[in-house]
Design a protein around this motif. Structure first.
Motif, PDB file in Angstrom:
ATOM      1  N   UNK A  64       0.816  -5.464  -7.986  1.00  0.00           N
ATOM      2  CA  UNK A  64       0.992  -5.759  -6.595  1.00  0.00           C
ATOM      3  C   UNK A  64       0.931  -4.529  -5.693  1.00  0.00           C
ATOM      4  N   UNK A  65       0.562  -4.907  -4.635  1.00  0.00           N
ATOM      5  CA  UNK A  65       0.405  -4.004  -3.304  1.00  0.00           C
ATOM      6  C   UNK A  65       1.676  -4.433  -2.448  1.00  0.00           C
ATOM      7  N   UNK A  66       2.642  -3.449  -2.419  1.00  0.00           N
ATOM      8  CA  UNK A  66       3.992  -3.835  -1.667  1.00  0.00           C
ATOM      9  C   UNK A  66       3.788  -3.718  -0.040  1.00  0.00           C
ATOM     10  N   UNK A  67       2.938  -2.790   0.354  1.00  0.00           N
ATOM     11  CA  UNK A  67       2.895  -2.368   1.447  1.00  0.00           C
ATOM     12  C   UNK A  67       1.627  -2.472   2.394  1.00  0.00           C
ATOM     13  N   UNK A  68       1.378  -3.866   2.697  1.00  0.00           N
ATOM     14  CA  UNK A  68       0.084  -4.091   3.308  1.00  0.00           C
ATOM     15  C   UNK A  68       0.316  -4.164   4.968  1.00  0.00           C
ATOM     16  N   UNK A  69      -0.324  -3.387   5.317  1.00  0.00           N
ATOM     17  CA  UNK A  69       0.249  -3.092   6.876  1.00  0.00           C
ATOM     18  C   UNK A  69      -0.983  -3.534   7.821  1.00  0.00           C
ATOM     19  N   UNK A  70      -2.115  -3.928   7.420  1.00  0.00           N
ATOM     20  CA  UNK A  70      -3.029  -4.160   8.505  1.00  0.00           C
ATOM     21  C   UNK A  70      -4.005  -5.443   7.686  1.00  0.00           C
ATOM     22  N   UNK A  90       4.029  -3.766 -15.420  1.00  0.00           N
ATOM     23  CA  UNK A  90       3.593  -4.320 -14.285  1.00  0.00           C
ATOM     24  C   UNK A  90       3.610  -3.117 -13.025  1.00  0.00           C
ATOM     25  N   UNK A  91       2.672  -2.748 -12.636  1.00  0.00           N
ATOM     26  CA  UNK A  91       2.579  -1.567 -11.736  1.00  0.00           C
ATOM     27  C   UNK A  91       2.526  -2.180 -10.270  1.00  0.00           C
ATOM     28  N   UNK A  92       3.524  -1.708  -9.452  1.00  0.00           N
ATOM     29  CA  UNK A  92       3.360  -1.899  -8.032  1.00  0.00           C
ATOM     30  C   UNK A  92       3.182  -0.828  -7.102  1.00  0.00           C
ATOM     31  N   UNK A  93       2.276  -0.845  -6.173  1.00  0.00           N
ATOM     32  CA  UNK A  93       2.028   0.378  -5.302  1.00  0.00           C
ATOM     33  C   UNK A  93       2.897   0.148  -4.194  1.00  0.00           C
ATOM     34  N   UNK A  94       3.720   0.924  -4.034  1.00  0.00           N
ATOM     35  CA  UNK A  94       4.756   0.906  -2.811  1.00  0.00           C
ATOM     36  C   UNK A  94       4.695   1.801  -1.771  1.00  0.00           C
ATOM     37  N   UNK A  95       3.873   2.598  -1.649  1.00  0.00           N
ATOM     38  CA  UNK A  95       3.595   3.466  -0.543  1.00  0.00           C
ATOM     39  C   UNK A  95       2.534   3.159   0.463  1.00  0.00           C
ATOM     40  N   UNK A  96       2.315   3.980   1.340  1.00  0.00           N
ATOM     41  CA  UNK A  96       1.228   3.738   2.427  1.00  0.00           C
ATOM     42  C   UNK A  96      -0.249   3.874   1.507  1.00  0.00           C
ATOM     43  N   UNK A  97      -0.967   2.815   1.568  1.00  0.00           N
ATOM     44  CA  UNK A  97      -2.228   2.728   0.889  1.00  0.00           C
ATOM     45  C   UNK A  97      -3.181   3.079   1.797  1.00  0.00           C
ATOM     46  N   UNK A  98      -4.107   4.058   1.818  1.00  0.00           N
ATOM     47  CA  UNK A  98      -5.209   4.048   2.527  1.00  0.00           C
ATOM     48  C   UNK A  98      -6.277   3.374   1.994  1.00  0.00           C
ATOM     49  N   UNK A  99      -7.329   2.856   2.728  1.00  0.00           N
ATOM     50  CA  UNK A  99      -8.320   1.685   2.499  1.00  0.00           C
ATOM     51  C   UNK A  99      -9.358   2.484   1.490  1.00  0.00           C
ATOM     52  N   UNK A 100      -9.388   3.822   1.638  1.00  0.00           N
ATOM     53  CA  UNK A 100     -10.328   4.343   0.760  1.00  0.00           C
ATOM     54  C   UNK A 100      -9.898   4.522  -0.802  1.00  0.00           C
ATOM     55  N   UNK A 149       3.294  -8.225   2.779  1.00  0.00           N
ATOM     56  CA  UNK A 149       3.115  -7.572   4.060  1.00  0.00           C
ATOM     57  C   UNK A 149       4.263  -6.804   4.616  1.00  0.00           C
ATOM     58  N   UNK A 150       3.960  -5.468   4.892  1.00  0.00           N
ATOM     59  CA  UNK A 150       5.277  -4.298   5.110  1.00  0.00           C
ATOM     60  C   UNK A 150       5.473  -4.517   6.543  1.00  0.00           C
ATOM     61  N   UNK A 151       6.609  -4.901   7.003  1.00  0.00           N
ATOM     62  CA  UNK A 151       7.374  -5.032   8.265  1.00  0.00           C
ATOM     63  C   UNK A 151       7.676  -3.807   8.757  1.00  0.00           C
ATOM     64  N   UNK A 152       7.799  -3.312  10.041  1.00  0.00           N
ATOM     65  CA  UNK A 152       8.219  -2.381  10.514  1.00  0.00           C
ATOM     66  C   UNK A 152       9.337  -2.816  11.477  1.00  0.00           C
ATOM     67  N   UNK A 183      -7.237  -5.087   8.070  1.00  0.00           N
ATOM     68  CA  UNK A 183      -8.120  -4.059   7.174  1.00  0.00           C
ATOM     69  C   UNK A 183      -7.894  -3.833   5.978  1.00  0.00           C
ATOM     70  N   UNK A 184      -6.589  -3.587   5.584  1.00  0.00           N
ATOM     71  CA  UNK A 184      -6.104  -3.123   4.359  1.00  0.00           C
ATOM     72  C   UNK A 184      -6.576  -4.345   3.503  1.00  0.00           C
ATOM     73  N   UNK A 185      -5.919  -5.610   3.793  1.00  0.00           N
ATOM     74  CA  UNK A 185      -5.751  -6.666   3.024  1.00  0.00           C
ATOM     75  C   UNK A 185      -7.157  -7.094   2.761  1.00  0.00           C
ATOM     76  N   UNK A 186      -8.326  -6.949   3.666  1.00  0.00           N
ATOM     77  CA  UNK A 186      -9.550  -7.449   3.368  1.00  0.00           C
ATOM     78  C   UNK A 186     -10.144  -6.490   2.490  1.00  0.00           C
ATOM     79  N   UNK A 187      -9.876  -5.053   2.247  1.00  0.00           N
ATOM     80  CA  UNK A 187     -10.189  -4.073   1.307  1.00  0.00           C
ATOM     81  C   UNK A 187      -9.853  -4.557   0.054  1.00  0.00           C
ATOM     82  N   UNK A 188      -8.489  -4.829  -0.101  1.00  0.00           N
ATOM     83  CA  UNK A 188      -8.115  -5.216  -1.458  1.00  0.00           C
ATOM     84  C   UNK A 188      -8.599  -6.504  -2.020  1.00  0.00           C
ATOM     85  N   UNK A 189      -8.856  -7.401  -1.075  1.00  0.00           N
ATOM     86  CA  UNK A 189      -9.566  -8.438  -1.520  1.00  0.00           C
ATOM     87  C   UNK A 189     -11.012  -8.179  -2.096  1.00  0.00           C
TER      88      UNK A 189
END
Length: 223
Positions: free
Chosen positions: A85-91, A64-74, A113-116, A93-99
């Motif tokens: 799982x993408x562990x660091x959704x910070x917008x 089971x692979x988790x993406x844990x860093x900052x993920x660029x939409x492209x 969702x990643x919290x700051x 825009x990114x959520x919609x691109x993953x969808x």
């Protein structure tokens, strides 16, 4: 080889029931991942798309692979076929691109969702207020190929254990707020991913359900 098996066993024995380990394997060779795999570890965290893709192709398919860093939409399109799982959704825009990319592969990708919360400006993530604003809007409800499973955060890089504990508690309290307000009837919204090699013992006292540990298991990163 670094003593992965003994280190892994030591970490797992320190985790209470209900807390899962994400073994952070970025920059570590496949042999180290296999050593942990042979001991039963199945969740691994990576943060670079090309390194991840190579490991996915060469390692067992039940990982089971988790993406844990900052993920660029492209970059989403490259990992959408296989990421669990993408562990660091910070917008939004990114959520919609993953969808969008998950839909192309007829998949549903789990996200956090990643919290700051930490005071360092170098960390990514949604402020509590921007996360509230995102959830108060309706756009995320229309997305059918992502499943929002909880929150993640990184505490400040400091020796001040009280500050770290305070940040984890802020995240825990905010999780309770979001759960009650938006996900009360959604069993999937249950994950609280905080705590790493140096501070996970503190995170265990503040509601974490997933700890992200790399160095303590695999040793210094091999670049």
């Amino acid at each position: 080889m670094y003593n992965v098996k003994d280190n892994l066993k030591e970490v797992l024995e320190s985790l209470p029931g209900g807390v899962r380990l994400v073994a952070i394997s970025k920059y570590h060779p496949k042999e180290y991942i296999m050593a942990a795999y042979e001991e039963g570890q199945r969740i691994f965290g990576e943060s670079h798309e090309q390194e991840l893709r190579q490991k996915v192709e060469e390692l067992p398919k039940d990982i089971e692979w988790h993406f844990i860093g900052h993920l660029q939409t492209n970059k989403v399109k490259y990992i959408a076929p296989y990421i669990d799982m993408v562990e660091a959704v910070d917008s939004l825009k990114l959520l919609k691109e993953i969808d969008k990319q998950a839909a192309k592969h007829e998949r549903v990708i789990r996200v956090l969702f990643e919290l700051h919360i930490a005071e360092e400006s170098t960390k990514y993530g949604l402020t509590l207020e921007s996360c509230r604003e995102l959830l108060a809007g309706d756009e995320w409800r229309q997305l059918k190929h992502v499943q929002i499973c909880g929150l993640m955060m990184m505490a400040s890089f400091t020796d001040d254990k009280e500050q770290i504990a305070s940040e984890f508690q802020t995240a825990q309290d905010f999780f309770d707020e979001v759960k009650t307000t938006y996900f009360a009837d959604d069993e999937a919204f249950c994950e609280r991913s905080w705590g790493m090699s140096d501070d996970y013992s503190i995170a265990l006292r503040h509601g974490t359900t997933m700890v992200r540990i790399g160095t303590r298991i695999f040793g210094p990163r091999v670049y």
